[in-house]
Structures are given as structure tokens and as C-alpha cells.
Design a protein around this motif. Structure first.
Motif, mmCIF file in Angstrom:
data_model
loop_
_atom_site.group_PDB
_atom_site.id
_atom_site.type_symbol
_atom_site.label_atom_id
_atom_site.label_comp_id
_atom_site.label_asym_id
_atom_site.label_seq_id
_atom_site.Cartn_x
_atom_site.Cartn_y
_atom_site.Cartn_z
ATOM 1 N N ASN A 82 -110.556 55.016 -30.603
ATOM 2 C CA ASN A 82 -112.028 54.687 -30.259
ATOM 3 C C ASN A 82 -111.893 52.981 -30.210
ATOM 4 O O ASN A 82 -111.612 52.226 -30.888
ATOM 5 N N LEU A 83 -112.743 52.722 -28.934
ATOM 6 C CA LEU A 83 -112.950 51.153 -28.804
ATOM 7 C C LEU A 83 -114.655 51.055 -28.971
ATOM 8 O O LEU A 83 -115.457 51.811 -28.451
ATOM 9 N N ARG A 84 -115.055 50.386 -30.108
ATOM 10 C CA ARG A 84 -116.392 50.265 -30.488
ATOM 11 C C ARG A 84 -116.886 49.031 -30.440
ATOM 12 O O ARG A 84 -116.448 48.143 -31.109
ATOM 13 N N PHE A 85 -117.861 48.747 -29.397
ATOM 14 C CA PHE A 85 -118.369 47.655 -29.245
ATOM 15 C C PHE A 85 -119.823 47.218 -29.960
ATOM 16 O O PHE A 85 -120.556 48.054 -29.562
ATOM 17 N N ILE A 86 -119.938 46.528 -30.970
ATOM 18 C CA ILE A 86 -121.039 46.449 -31.690
ATOM 19 C C ILE A 86 -121.830 44.967 -30.884
ATOM 20 O O ILE A 86 -121.100 44.028 -31.073
ATOM 21 N N ILE A 87 -123.060 44.950 -30.358
ATOM 22 C CA ILE A 87 -123.664 43.824 -29.828
ATOM 23 C C ILE A 87 -124.691 43.247 -30.909
ATOM 24 O O ILE A 87 -125.496 43.845 -31.481
ATOM 25 N N LEU A 88 -124.389 42.039 -31.200
ATOM 26 C CA LEU A 88 -125.048 41.338 -32.545
ATOM 27 C C LEU A 88 -125.721 40.063 -31.797
ATOM 28 O O LEU A 88 -125.229 38.899 -31.626
ATOM 29 N N PRO A 89 -127.249 40.343 -31.367
ATOM 30 C CA PRO A 89 -127.751 38.960 -31.099
ATOM 31 C C PRO A 89 -128.089 38.064 -32.230
ATOM 32 O O PRO A 89 -128.363 38.566 -33.196
ATOM 33 N N THR A 90 -128.199 36.768 -31.827
ATOM 34 C CA THR A 90 -128.657 35.782 -32.592
ATOM 35 C C THR A 90 -129.455 34.926 -31.862
ATOM 36 O O THR A 90 -129.812 35.162 -30.700
ATOM 37 N N LYS A 91 -129.757 33.707 -32.506
ATOM 38 C CA LYS A 91 -130.861 32.773 -31.949
ATOM 39 C C LYS A 91 -130.319 32.344 -30.514
ATOM 40 O O LYS A 91 -131.095 32.089 -29.664
ATOM 41 N N ASN A 92 -129.088 31.737 -30.533
ATOM 42 C CA ASN A 92 -128.638 31.092 -29.400
ATOM 43 C C ASN A 92 -127.445 31.801 -28.731
ATOM 44 O O ASN A 92 -127.233 31.272 -27.415
ATOM 45 N N ILE A 93 -126.755 32.665 -29.335
ATOM 46 C CA ILE A 93 -125.653 33.244 -28.592
ATOM 47 C C ILE A 93 -125.647 34.770 -28.815
ATOM 48 O O ILE A 93 -126.526 35.108 -29.750
ATOM 49 N N THR A 94 -124.772 35.744 -27.843
ATOM 50 C CA THR A 94 -124.734 36.962 -28.239
ATOM 51 C C THR A 94 -123.326 37.368 -28.819
ATOM 52 O O THR A 94 -122.327 37.135 -28.140
ATOM 53 N N LYS A 95 -123.184 37.816 -30.119
ATOM 54 C CA LYS A 95 -121.988 38.094 -30.446
ATOM 55 C C LYS A 95 -121.594 39.513 -30.203
ATOM 56 O O LYS A 95 -122.213 40.350 -30.384
ATOM 57 N N VAL A 96 -120.202 39.883 -30.113
ATOM 58 C CA VAL A 96 -119.748 41.133 -29.804
ATOM 59 C C VAL A 96 -118.599 41.339 -30.684
ATOM 60 O O VAL A 96 -117.651 40.538 -30.760
ATOM 61 N N LYS A 97 -118.831 42.327 -31.612
ATOM 62 C CA LYS A 97 -117.616 42.771 -32.514
ATOM 63 C C LYS A 97 -116.996 44.056 -31.756
ATOM 64 O O LYS A 97 -117.656 44.921 -31.687
ATOM 65 N N LEU A 98 -115.627 43.975 -31.711
ATOM 66 C CA LEU A 98 -114.784 45.075 -31.199
ATOM 67 C C LEU A 98 -113.974 45.560 -32.185
ATOM 68 O O LEU A 98 -113.350 45.173 -32.781
ATOM 69 N N VAL A 99 -114.134 46.806 -32.571
ATOM 70 C CA VAL A 99 -113.580 47.684 -33.745
ATOM 71 C C VAL A 99 -112.516 48.832 -32.878
ATOM 72 O O VAL A 99 -113.361 49.782 -32.197
ATOM 73 N N PHE A 100 -111.178 48.638 -33.053
ATOM 74 C CA PHE A 100 -110.445 49.353 -32.592
ATOM 75 C C PHE A 100 -109.889 50.423 -33.286
ATOM 76 O O PHE A 100 -109.090 49.743 -34.627
ATOM 77 N N PHE A 101 -109.559 51.692 -33.093
ATOM 78 C CA PHE A 101 -109.206 52.658 -34.212
ATOM 79 C C PHE A 101 -108.298 53.372 -33.429
ATOM 80 O O PHE A 101 -108.384 53.811 -32.340
ATOM 81 N N TYR A 102 -107.117 53.776 -34.197
ATOM 82 C CA TYR A 102 -106.036 54.394 -33.287
ATOM 83 C C TYR A 102 -105.364 55.394 -34.299
ATOM 84 O O TYR A 102 -104.834 54.928 -35.294
ATOM 85 N N GLN A 103 -105.002 56.709 -33.646
ATOM 86 C CA GLN A 103 -104.091 57.397 -34.902
ATOM 87 C C GLN A 103 -103.522 58.448 -33.713
ATOM 88 O O GLN A 103 -103.771 59.106 -32.713
ATOM 89 N N GLY A 104 -101.991 58.110 -34.036
ATOM 90 C CA GLY A 104 -101.099 58.606 -33.277
ATOM 91 C C GLY A 104 -99.793 57.979 -33.263
ATOM 92 O O GLY A 104 -99.590 57.153 -34.139
#
Length: 218
Positions: A82-104
């Protein structure tokens, strides 16, 4: 195995989301991702590691998250990721957190690939956003799409699209209008100028169900 990474940009959240919902923007981050083919319910991704494998991809989009579910359930090698991108707006910038899950199998190899995905992606992400579409205003000047003001952002049903198109056409009489429509799988971009459609990317008829509408003007 789970790992998380952070991106950030001075572009607005709407531009970041438009970029992340297109999986073809992301496969450039990993050289081993060789080909992406769209299917009726998602995509098939061909990956060459020790050998070539075919992965099934399904995209899930919400207000501030884009997730790509990746699965291989046939053959000797089976995996879930799973590639999960979370968009986190702030006052001056946009942050993106990527969470990568792998099973295999080959978890250590998958972790190295995820690290490479981030290292290459952080640079490509910034470069791609700076190369976003440039549109020409009624005055003849050029404006990047990401720099245009969002004058409408809402969700509608398909039967409401006709009125949205008419509204965009009327508003374009005295200013350039760019209309972006997306159902999470298909995206359509139309440019209106002086009451006419001057360019179109995608097919309005391909849109289904609930549709996200973004209208922009200089």
C-alpha cells in the motif's frame, strides 16, 4: 514492513492532489517499474526485479488522502502493499506524508526499493510540479495552472455536470476558466475562453458516480 517518508512543496494542496492521483506520475520514481496499463477497475503494473511480475493496482481517493493498493495473488509469489499519500496543508507549504506498507517475500529488497522511490521521488516531485500546465489568459500572458485561483471546489453527481459546464462557459466571457473534473479514476481538464472550449483533455462521458469539481481562474 512499514516505512514513512515526507515530501513538502510550496504548491497548493489542490495541485499536489491533481499530481498524486495520476499513477503515471509515480512510476517514474522507480526504474524497475516498466509499464502501467489501465484496466476496468484499476491498473496493471509490470515490475522487473529479479524477474518480471504483474501487479494489480487499485486507487482510493478521499479529501486529503490518495492510496494505491498493490496486490499479487496468483503464482508462487504473493504480496500485498500500500502506498498511502496524506496531504497536510499548512500556512506556507503543503506537506505530504507517504506511508509504505509491504507484506510478502524479499522484504529487505522491498525496503530498499521504497528508499529509492523516496530519494528519486523527492526530486522528481518538485521538478514535475514546477512544470505544471501553463495556460494563456485573455490578455495574452501565460499563467501556470497551479498559480491560478480556485474559485469553485465541490463534489457533484454526474447529472449536475451540464450546469457546471454552462457556468464555466458563462464565467469565461471575461476571464480564462480552467475546469477540472475527476471521479477518482478518470480526470477531465477543460479550458474555456470567451465563452468557448479552447482545449480539452479527457472525456466527460468517462466520468461516473460522485465527481470532484475544481474551477480555476487567473
Amino acid at each position: 514492513m512499514e516505512a514513512s517518508y515526507d515530501f513538502e512543496t510550496d504548491e497548493n494542496p489542490e495541485t499536489v492532489k491533481e499530481y498524486l492521483i495520476n499513477p503515471r506520475n509515480l512510476i517514474k520514481y522507480v526504474p524497475n517499474f516498466k509499464d502501467l496499463k489501465e484496466t476496468e477497475d484499476g491498473w496493471e503494473l509490470y515490475v522487473h526485479w529479479l524477474f518480471t511480475i504483474k501487479l494489480k493496482i487499485i486507487r482510493i481517493v478521499s479529501n486529503d488522502e490518495i492510496s494505491y493498493l498493490i496486490k499479487k495473488s496468483e503464482g508462487m509469489i504473493k504480496l500485498n502493499a500500500n502506498l498511502r499519500f496524506i496531504i497536510l496543508p499548512t500556512k506556507n507549504i503543503t506537506k505530504v506524508k507517504l506511508v509504505f506498507f509491504y507484506q510478502g517475500p524479499f522484504e529487505s529488497f522491498a525496503k530498499r526499493q521504497a528508499d529509492e522511490f523516496y530519494k528519486r521521488g523527492a526530486k522528481i516531485f518538485q521538478e514535475d510540479l514546477k512544470k505544471k500546465t501553463v495556460v494563456q489568459t485573455n490578455e495574452g500572458s501565460e499563467v501556470p495552472l497551479y498559480a491560478m485561483r480556485t474559485i469553485l471546489a465541490k463534489k457533484v453527481q454526474k447529472q449536475e455536470i451540464e450546469s457546471i459546464l454552462e457556468d464555466a462557459m458563462v464565467k469565461s466571457v471575461d476571464k480564462l476558466i480552467v475546469l477540472i473534473l475527476s471521479d477518482g479514476k478518470n480526470t477531465v481538464e477543460l479550458t474555456f475562453n470567451k465563452g468557448d472550449v479552447t482545449s480539452q483533455k479527457g472525456d466527460v462521458n468517462s466520468l461516473k458516480g460522485e465527481i470532484t469539481v475544481i474551477m480555476k481562474a487567473p
